[in-house]
Enzyme design. Sequence first.
Site, PDB file in Angstrom:
ATOM      1  N   ASN A  89       8.521 -14.573 -10.090  1.00 37.41           N
ATOM      2  CA  ASN A  89       9.711 -14.138  -9.690  1.00 37.41           C
ATOM      3  C   ASN A  89      10.076 -12.680  -9.456  1.00 37.41           C
ATOM      4  O   ASN A  89      10.413 -12.248  -8.454  1.00 37.41           O
ATOM      5  CB  ASN A  89      11.081 -14.802 -10.002  1.00 37.41           C
ATOM      6  CG  ASN A  89      11.211 -14.550 -11.554  1.00 37.41           C
ATOM      7  OD1 ASN A  89      10.191 -14.409 -12.310  1.00 37.41           O
ATOM      8  ND2 ASN A  89      12.537 -14.659 -12.145  1.00 37.41           N
ATOM      9  N   GLU A 137      10.712 -15.111 -22.933  1.00 31.51           N
ATOM     10  CA  GLU A 137      11.772 -14.585 -21.950  1.00 31.51           C
ATOM     11  C   GLU A 137      11.621 -16.224 -21.337  1.00 31.51           C
ATOM     12  O   GLU A 137      10.767 -16.431 -20.292  1.00 31.51           O
ATOM     13  CB  GLU A 137      11.636 -13.454 -21.242  1.00 31.51           C
ATOM     14  CG  GLU A 137      11.662 -12.266 -21.699  1.00 31.51           C
ATOM     15  CD  GLU A 137      13.210 -12.002 -22.210  1.00 31.51           C
ATOM     16  OE1 GLU A 137      14.169 -12.910 -21.923  1.00 31.51           O
ATOM     17  OE2 GLU A 137      13.273 -11.245 -23.103  1.00 31.51           O
ATOM     18  N   CYS A 184      15.885 -16.101 -13.597  1.00 28.99           N
ATOM     19  CA  CYS A 184      16.164 -16.935 -14.957  1.00 28.99           C
ATOM     20  C   CYS A 184      17.364 -16.904 -15.252  1.00 28.99           C
ATOM     21  O   CYS A 184      18.135 -18.147 -15.838  1.00 28.99           O
ATOM     22  CB  CYS A 184      15.076 -16.290 -16.072  1.00 28.99           C
ATOM     23  SG  CYS A 184      15.340 -14.584 -16.005  1.00 28.99           S
ATOM     24  N   GLU A 190      13.989  -7.696 -24.427  1.00 31.20           N
ATOM     25  CA  GLU A 190      13.277  -6.860 -23.565  1.00 31.20           C
ATOM     26  C   GLU A 190      14.237  -5.827 -23.287  1.00 31.20           C
ATOM     27  O   GLU A 190      15.336  -5.893 -23.440  1.00 31.20           O
ATOM     28  CB  GLU A 190      12.568  -7.589 -22.445  1.00 31.20           C
ATOM     29  CG  GLU A 190      11.766  -8.561 -22.764  1.00 31.20           C
ATOM     30  CD  GLU A 190      10.705  -9.001 -21.657  1.00 31.20           C
ATOM     31  OE1 GLU A 190      11.132  -9.350 -20.573  1.00 31.20           O
ATOM     32  OE2 GLU A 190       9.562  -8.651 -21.759  1.00 31.20           O
TER      33      GLU A 190
HETATM   34  P1  NDP Z   1       5.655 -21.202 -15.938  1.00 28.65           P
HETATM   35  O1  NDP Z   1       6.098 -21.415 -17.450  1.00 28.65           O
HETATM   36  O2  NDP Z   1       5.094 -22.121 -15.107  1.00 28.65           O
HETATM   37  O3  NDP Z   1       4.501 -20.030 -15.847  1.00 28.65           O
HETATM   38  C1  NDP Z   1       4.722 -18.716 -16.466  1.00 28.65           C
HETATM   39  C2  NDP Z   1       3.468 -18.134 -16.712  1.00 28.65           C
HETATM   40  O4  NDP Z   1       2.698 -18.765 -17.964  1.00 28.65           O
HETATM   41  C3  NDP Z   1       2.255 -18.117 -15.711  1.00 28.65           C
HETATM   42  O5  NDP Z   1       1.671 -16.988 -15.411  1.00 28.65           O
HETATM   43  C4  NDP Z   1       1.596 -19.478 -16.030  1.00 28.65           C
HETATM   44  O6  NDP Z   1       0.076 -19.391 -15.141  1.00 28.65           O
HETATM   45  C5  NDP Z   1       1.236 -19.156 -17.579  1.00 28.65           C
HETATM   46  N1  NDP Z   1       0.859 -20.378 -18.239  1.00 28.65           N
HETATM   47  C6  NDP Z   1       1.237 -21.718 -17.942  1.00 28.65           C
HETATM   48  N2  NDP Z   1       0.471 -22.443 -19.151  1.00 28.65           N
HETATM   49  C7  NDP Z   1       0.004 -21.729 -19.836  1.00 28.65           C
HETATM   50  C8  NDP Z   1      -0.352 -21.936 -21.035  1.00 28.65           C
HETATM   51  N3  NDP Z   1      -0.654 -23.023 -21.813  1.00 28.65           N
HETATM   52  N4  NDP Z   1      -0.933 -20.891 -21.947  1.00 28.65           N
HETATM   53  C9  NDP Z   1      -0.569 -19.411 -21.268  1.00 28.65           C
HETATM   54  N5  NDP Z   1       0.076 -19.428 -20.253  1.00 28.65           N
HETATM   55  C10 NDP Z   1       0.404 -20.394 -19.459  1.00 28.65           C
HETATM   56  O7  NDP Z   1       6.802 -20.463 -15.218  1.00 28.65           O
HETATM   57  P2  NDP Z   1       6.869 -19.783 -13.702  1.00 28.65           P
HETATM   58  O8  NDP Z   1       5.674 -18.885 -13.288  1.00 28.65           O
HETATM   59  O9  NDP Z   1       7.064 -21.133 -12.911  1.00 28.65           O
HETATM   60  O10 NDP Z   1       8.360 -19.074 -13.606  1.00 28.65           O
HETATM   61  C11 NDP Z   1       9.491 -19.838 -13.654  1.00 28.65           C
HETATM   62  C12 NDP Z   1      10.057 -19.781 -15.122  1.00 28.65           C
HETATM   63  O11 NDP Z   1       9.984 -18.550 -15.703  1.00 28.65           O
HETATM   64  C13 NDP Z   1      11.580 -20.403 -15.093  1.00 28.65           C
HETATM   65  O12 NDP Z   1      11.891 -21.387 -15.850  1.00 28.65           O
HETATM   66  C14 NDP Z   1      12.313 -19.126 -15.229  1.00 28.65           C
HETATM   67  O13 NDP Z   1      13.639 -19.346 -15.840  1.00 28.65           O
HETATM   68  C15 NDP Z   1      11.364 -18.450 -16.300  1.00 28.65           C
HETATM   69  N6  NDP Z   1      11.789 -17.204 -16.192  1.00 28.65           N
HETATM   70  C16 NDP Z   1      12.445 -16.460 -17.353  1.00 28.65           C
HETATM   71  C17 NDP Z   1      12.728 -15.021 -17.040  1.00 28.65           C
HETATM   72  C18 NDP Z   1      13.438 -14.439 -18.358  1.00 28.65           C
HETATM   73  O14 NDP Z   1      13.358 -13.166 -18.315  1.00 28.65           O
HETATM   74  N7  NDP Z   1      13.929 -15.223 -19.269  1.00 28.65           N
HETATM   75  C19 NDP Z   1      12.487 -14.291 -16.070  1.00 28.65           C
HETATM   76  C20 NDP Z   1      11.766 -14.952 -14.999  1.00 28.65           C
HETATM   77  C21 NDP Z   1      11.513 -16.356 -14.938  1.00 28.65           C
HETATM   78  P3  NDP Z   1       0.026 -20.116 -13.767  1.00 28.65           P
HETATM   79  O15 NDP Z   1       1.656 -20.171 -13.134  1.00 28.65           O
HETATM   80  O16 NDP Z   1      -0.461 -18.979 -12.965  1.00 28.65           O
HETATM   81  O17 NDP Z   1      -0.344 -21.401 -13.966  1.00 28.65           O
END
Ligand code: NDP
Length: 479
Positions: free
Chosen positions: A151, A248, A282, A453
Amino acid sequence: MNAQPAASLFIDGRPVEGEGVVLPVHYPYTGEEIASLREASTGQVARACAAAAAAQPAWAALPPVERGRVLVRAAAIIRARNAELSRLETLDTGKPIQETLVADWESGAAALEFFGGLAAGLTGQMIPLGRDWAYTIREPLGVCAGIGAWNYPSQIACWKTAPALVMGNAMVFKPSEETPLGALKLAGILAEAGLPAGLFSVLQGRGAVGAALVSDPHVAKVSLTGSVPTGRRVYAAAAEGMRHVTMELGGKSPLIVFDDASLEDAVGAAMLANFYSSGQICSNGTRVFLQDGIREAFLDQLAERVRNVKIGDPLDPETQHGPIVSPAQAGRIRAAIAAGEAEGARILCGGPGEGAFIPPTVFTGARDDMTITRDEIFGPVMTTLGFTDEDEVIRRANATGFGLAAGVFTRDLARGHRVVARLEAGTCWINAYNLTPVEMPFGGVKQSGIGRENSAAAIEHYSQLKSVYVGMGGVDAPY
Ligand code: NDP
């Protein structure tokens, strides 16, 4: 449109082509393929981490202000190129250019500038102990792994990298496969600003590449921005090697509007808290609690203002609401909207939309036990709920496993502070929402995360303390 980078990865100071499967990159507005990248192989993950480990000690040995200067220079380069970088961010994410111009790289530059400036203040403590004394040294952790969501891809990369680097760590970063382009730009900018090779590398790939990175023996710290289920997996993998973590994660945050609130401000904030970045934030306040006396006027004004939101081409500077990042995410959001209707909530405005677009959508008639009230949707979907008194709304606001953020709108400031003190959330706003200046710590409690952060507090999560006891006299041994 072509946004093809020189190579898919950046390892040890130079662009390198990936050795894994092809990952096409699509512009969410048109679906057009704008770049084609290749995933990193496991060997490339290991090489990036080994290069980081080799480069880190010399970087850590520099006077901190020298490290800080590199970050400050990088911030200036970003600011000078903000228009070009923001356009790329819009192509990568689909977010309107009027947002990316002010919220994405700009916030990344602020983090680089803030932590660069903090360099001179990274000191330890002197502890007087009578004759003897002790002191602490704040040391880097070594190699940090950063994993980002889609995002705010460039902001996330900067928020994690700036405190890591200023403390003398190296960072190996894996962006989301959906939005891989910004992190590569950051690698080039940091190199241009004078960052030595190996200290910031970028790996592309899906979850498995992230998992390989987290488990690399060189990695001492993992910082993830992502969903709660991914957070659980990554935290567990990090625990195997006793690695430090920052998590996060997601949220389902409450935004509480009392009868005495400024109606105009509360409606505006609720819209920002649900529809900015097409709701893909998020910390969004997706459970909007409205006190009985303001509810009707609030919903009337909300419906009117939502009708006027300009939806369309993200590169048009007038556009306020762009597409959803991917067809898969749009499908998940539509399923959540359908579930809300099936459970008996009513759509006041918006709905499932078509293709890449889901309009700002507001539910009324919702109950606390419905899925639209309980689960994170990560799209432009606001659930409104009524309430009568303060104790009741605090209890209901806290009845969730999440604890990322919360907001309160009231003109009674004593009440504002009293309510916030009782809300189980890491980041709270009174008469504001979703503002995350770099000076203020940001992060969640409960399932929404670990660590903070931004602000000086982030330094604690990228460093460890060494304690040194200094004996000034003889040793008093009983033997
Ligand atoms: P995901 O949890 O699907 O993915 C986050 C990242 O982790 C991606 O780069 C993903 O790779 C990677 N990933 C997935 N599985 C693994 C694993 N087993 N080991 C290591 N890395 C892994 O989140 P989204 O990208 O769909 O983002 C949305 C989510 O993020 C929402 O729940 C949102 O609330 C949260 N978010 C939180 C924020 C905060 O600051 N608290 C800010 C922004 C978002 P890939 O997707 O490339 O497969």
